[in-house]
Structures are given as C-alpha cells and as structure tokens.
Design a protein around this motif. Structure first.
Motif, PDB file in Angstrom:
ATOM      1  N   VAL A 266      47.739  18.134 -58.618  1.00 47.81           N
ATOM      2  CA  VAL A 266      47.141  17.146 -57.706  1.00 47.81           C
ATOM      3  C   VAL A 266      45.622  17.076 -57.838  1.00 47.81           C
ATOM      4  N   LEU A 267      45.019  18.046 -58.539  1.00 47.87           N
ATOM      5  CA  LEU A 267      43.551  18.154 -58.526  1.00 47.87           C
ATOM      6  C   LEU A 267      42.849  17.416 -59.663  1.00 47.87           C
ATOM      7  N   PHE A 268      43.567  17.152 -60.775  1.00 47.44           N
ATOM      8  CA  PHE A 268      42.854  16.756 -61.998  1.00 47.44           C
ATOM      9  C   PHE A 268      43.081  15.295 -62.379  1.00 47.44           C
ATOM     10  N   GLY A 269      42.091  14.748 -63.118  1.00 48.85           N
ATOM     11  CA  GLY A 269      42.173  13.369 -63.580  1.00 48.85           C
ATOM     12  C   GLY A 269      41.508  13.211 -64.930  1.00 48.85           C
ATOM     13  N   ASP A 270      41.496  11.981 -65.414  1.00 43.70           N
ATOM     14  CA  ASP A 270      40.940  11.664 -66.741  1.00 43.70           C
ATOM     15  C   ASP A 270      39.668  10.834 -66.580  1.00 43.70           C
ATOM     16  N   GLY A 271      38.722  11.000 -67.507  1.00 48.77           N
ATOM     17  CA  GLY A 271      37.489  10.199 -67.445  1.00 48.77           C
ATOM     18  C   GLY A 271      36.461  10.687 -68.442  1.00 48.77           C
ATOM     19  N   ALA A 272      35.368   9.954 -68.529  1.00 50.13           N
ATOM     20  CA  ALA A 272      34.308  10.296 -69.483  1.00 50.13           C
ATOM     21  C   ALA A 272      32.947   9.900 -68.924  1.00 50.13           C
ATOM     22  N   GLY A 273      31.947  10.704 -69.266  1.00 49.28           N
ATOM     23  CA  GLY A 273      30.565  10.379 -68.895  1.00 49.28           C
ATOM     24  C   GLY A 273      29.655  10.778 -70.043  1.00 49.28           C
ATOM     25  N   ALA A 274      28.474  10.168 -70.091  1.00 49.91           N
ATOM     26  CA  ALA A 274      27.558  10.470 -71.206  1.00 49.91           C
ATOM     27  C   ALA A 274      26.119  10.291 -70.754  1.00 49.91           C
ATOM     28  N   VAL A 275      25.232  11.035 -71.400  1.00 55.80           N
ATOM     29  CA  VAL A 275      23.792  10.826 -71.193  1.00 55.80           C
ATOM     30  C   VAL A 275      23.088  10.857 -72.547  1.00 55.80           C
ATOM     31  N   VAL A 276      21.962  10.142 -72.603  1.00 52.57           N
ATOM     32  CA  VAL A 276      21.059  10.248 -73.749  1.00 52.57           C
ATOM     33  C   VAL A 276      19.881  11.106 -73.297  1.00 52.57           C
ATOM     34  N   ILE A 277      19.541  12.105 -74.101  1.00 46.91           N
ATOM     35  CA  ILE A 277      18.403  12.979 -73.791  1.00 46.91           C
ATOM     36  C   ILE A 277      17.369  12.786 -74.891  1.00 46.91           C
ATOM     37  N   GLU A 278      16.125  12.458 -74.457  1.00 42.96           N
ATOM     38  CA  GLU A 278      15.078  12.138 -75.441  1.00 42.96           C
ATOM     39  C   GLU A 278      13.859  13.031 -75.280  1.00 42.96           C
ATOM     40  N   LYS A 279      13.148  13.168 -76.359  1.00 43.61           N
ATOM     41  CA  LYS A 279      11.870  13.892 -76.365  1.00 43.61           C
ATOM     42  C   LYS A 279      10.864  13.145 -75.492  1.00 43.61           C
ATOM     43  N   THR A 280      10.067  13.913 -74.749  1.00 43.05           N
ATOM     44  CA  THR A 280       8.974  13.326 -73.969  1.00 43.05           C
ATOM     45  C   THR A 280       7.777  14.273 -74.002  1.00 43.05           C
TER      46      THR A 280
END
Ligand code: COA
Length: 332
Positions: free
Chosen positions: A159-173
């Motif tokens: 009952v606790l789990f699901g499907d999905g995706a997330g992403a980030v771009v990390i850049e030099k600063t």
C-alpha cells in the motif's frame, strides 16, 4: 572557487491512478488504515509498453533541461538513482543516454534506494567542485508496482509504494550566495535485511525458483516499525548535521523537503525539529513512496508553485533501505 547549483527541475508520473479504494478490492485493507498509518490516498502505476524507468527518467530530464534553458547536448554527465532498473545490467543511466540526444557522456547508476537522489546530488556537487564537469543531470526514477504483490500477505508493503520519476540539472556557478552548501551521506549495513528485496540476487545458484516464490522471498520485506523508528532518528540527525556544518539553525530553514516515506515520519521529524507546517513539503498523499524519485518530484512541484525563492535555505533529507540516510543543504 567552483560551486554547484540546481538550475532546472522536472518530473513525470504515469497516468494510471490507483486509489486506496482500488486496493481495498485486492487485499484485506482499508482507505482508513492506509490514510491513518501513512497519509497516502493514491499512487501511480506504470503502463507496460509505455512507461519504463529510463523513459520516465527521460521525460523528467527533458523538462529539467528545458527549464534550465539548456539542451541535452549541454549535459556533461548523467547520474541515475534507482532501485528498480530496467535491466539487471546495463544500468538505466545508459538507457537514458540513448533516450535523448545527449553526447557520448558518462552515465552512472546509483544504488542507495530512498537516499539515492541525495547521493546523486552529492556526487554531482563533487564532480563540479573538482572542475571535471560543468553540467550534470541527476535523475531519480522507479517502477515498483510490479514488485508489489497486491495481496494480503504483502499488504504492509504494497500500500505504500508507487511509480514516478524526477530530475534536476546541476550547474557550475561562481556565486557563493546561490549554491549547494553541503551534502552528508551515511549508511549502516547491519540493517540491510530489515528493508530488502532479496531475490533474484546473486547469492544462490538458482537465482529464482518455485520455492523462493512459494515462500514469498521474491517480494520486498520490511520491518515496518523498526524502519519507522530509525527513520525519525536519522532524519533529524542528518538535518542537524547539515545545519551545524554551515553554522545555521533550524529556524533558518525556509523549506524542508523530506523523502516521502510516510506522512507520519515527516510529521514526527517536523515536530521534533520545531518547524511550522508550511516549511515542510509533502506530496505522499498523491504519489505514495516513489523511493529515489520523491525528492525531485517535490522540488519540481515546489518550483511550479513558485515556492522556491532566490536565497531560500532548502534542506533535502532522506532515509531508506541499507540503511542509508543523507541530507543536502542548498541556498536556492
Ligand atoms: N491494511 C490493513 N492492515 C494492515 C496493513 C494494511 N495494508 N498492513 C499491515 N496491517 C496490519 C498488521 O498486520 C497489524 O495487524 P495485527 O496488529 O493484527 O498484527 C496492524 O496492521 C498494525 O501493524 P503495524 O506494523 O504495527 O502498523 P504500523 O503502525 O507500524 O504501520 C507501517 C505500518 C508499515 C505503515 C509503518 O510501520 C511504516 O510506515 N513504517 C516505515 C515504512 C517505510 O517508510 N518504509 C520505507 C522507508 S524509505
């Protein structure tokens, strides 16, 4: 001095919504039990033939790259956190590399379960600080609905789990005022078997057998209350560690984004840390626990709601199988 900064966020969830009432028809459970114990009302399940871990990651990545004002050609390295890769090998990072028009860049899979995304952020931060890369994609994506047995014997997990995706771009600063301030990574392998999917693994000559299936050892196993107690303690510790490393206080936090394991865990951590409700973001109600994907999905939703302001102190924290736990403190 090289610093790194998150410049783009994105997410993708499969379209099929599975409510607690849908699960009531498949096992001995109830909407009231699930809501009270976990906060979850619904989750997403993937569609075979349409969604894969790597193509869901690619959809999230495309959004993050566009929002950073970049194209896939600009990315120098891929970090892909998942406990549910498309194949045993190769990893999902290389499959993502062929989904979008990237150059022939390196692709690394990270296996740190619910802490995988923060581990990935930390690796990206070090690569950028060292000067090796300028723009790194960090993805967290999972398909877990097909490792859940939707039956009463696996109900505590199912009952606790699901499907999905997330992403980030990390850049030099070069800007010290908007950057990842620090990351903190931990593990304690003595609890590996307290939250585990054992089979098919490489320990047995027969990786999969009827006996394993009959005994249910191909299903995820969790000592729920032990995981719960460790999680509340480790979340608080690793957030404190991040604050202390930067001479900051709990009151300085503008937004805490905890890994979405259980609303009661997030709430216990919030109360322990003395944070007001509007400074802790939760969306487990809609998606359940999507493991490595929860934090980048939260970040993406916060960004869409215009709740990540320049200069805000954002804290990411996670705990999961391993046990592993981690935090990242970010001056947004
Ligand atoms: N529906 C109805 N009843 C259920 C159920 C379900 N889906 N799952 C378990 N139960 C039953 C149990 O069998 C038990 O019954 P019993 O008392 O007759 O033996 C009862 O509910 C209470 O179980 P318990 O394990 O004490 O509940 P809990 O309050 O600890 O909540 C979890 C269970 C799993 C929700 C909770 O322990 C938890 O969230 N743990 C952390 C999980 C987690 O975050 N994992 C991922 C980490 S990243």
């Amino acid at each position: 001095m090289n610093f790194s900064r998150i410049t783009g966020v994105g997410f993708y969830v499969p379209e099929t919504v599975v409510t607690n009432h849908d699960l009531e028809k498949l096992m001995d459970t109830s909407d009231a039990w699930i809501t009270e114990r976990s906060g979850i009302k619904e989750r997403r399940f993937f569609t075979e033939g349409k969604d894969t871990v790597s193509n869901m990651g690619a959809r999230a990545a495309q959004m993050a790259i566009e929002r950073a004002g970049l194209t896939p050609q600009d990315i120098d390295f891929i970090i892909f956190a998942t406990l549910s890769p498309d194949y045993n090998f190769p990893g999902s990072g290389v499959l993502l590399q062929r989904e979008l028009p990237f150059r022939e860049i390196g692709a690394l899979d990270v296996r740190a379960q619910c802490s995988g995304f923060i581990y990935g952020v930390s690796i990206a931060d070090q690569f950028i600080k060292s000067g090796m890369y300028k723009r790194i994609l960090v993805v967290g994506a999972e398909i877990q609905s097909n490792i859940l047995e939707l039956s009463t014997r696996n109900r505590d997990f199912a009952v606790l789990f699901g499907d999905g995706a997330g992403a980030v771009v990390i850049e030099k600063t070069d800007n010290p005022d908007r950057r990842i301030l620090s990351t903190h990574l931990h593990s304690e392998g003595k609890y590996a078997e307290d939250l585990i999917l054992e089979h098919p693994g490489s320990r047995l000559k027969d990786r999969m057998s009827t006996k394993i299936v009959e005994e249910g050892r191909h299903l995820p196993f969790m000592k729920g209350s032990a995981v719960f107690k460790h999680a509340v303690t480790r979340f608080s510790e690793v957030i404190d560690e991040a604050l202390q490393a930067n001479n900051l206080q709990t009151t300085d936090i503008d937004m805490l984004v905890p890994h979405q394991a259980n609303l009661r865990i997030s709430e216990a951590v919030r109360q322990k840390m003395g944070l007001p409700e509007d400074k802790v973001y939760n969306n487990i109600q809609k998606y359940g626990n999507t493991t490595a994907a929860t934090i980048p999905i939260c970040l993406s939703e916060l960004w869409e709601q215009n709740r990540l302001k320049e200069g805000d102190l954002v804290c990411l924290a996670a705990f999961g199988s391993g046990f592993t736990w981690a935090s990242a403190l970010i001056r947004w």
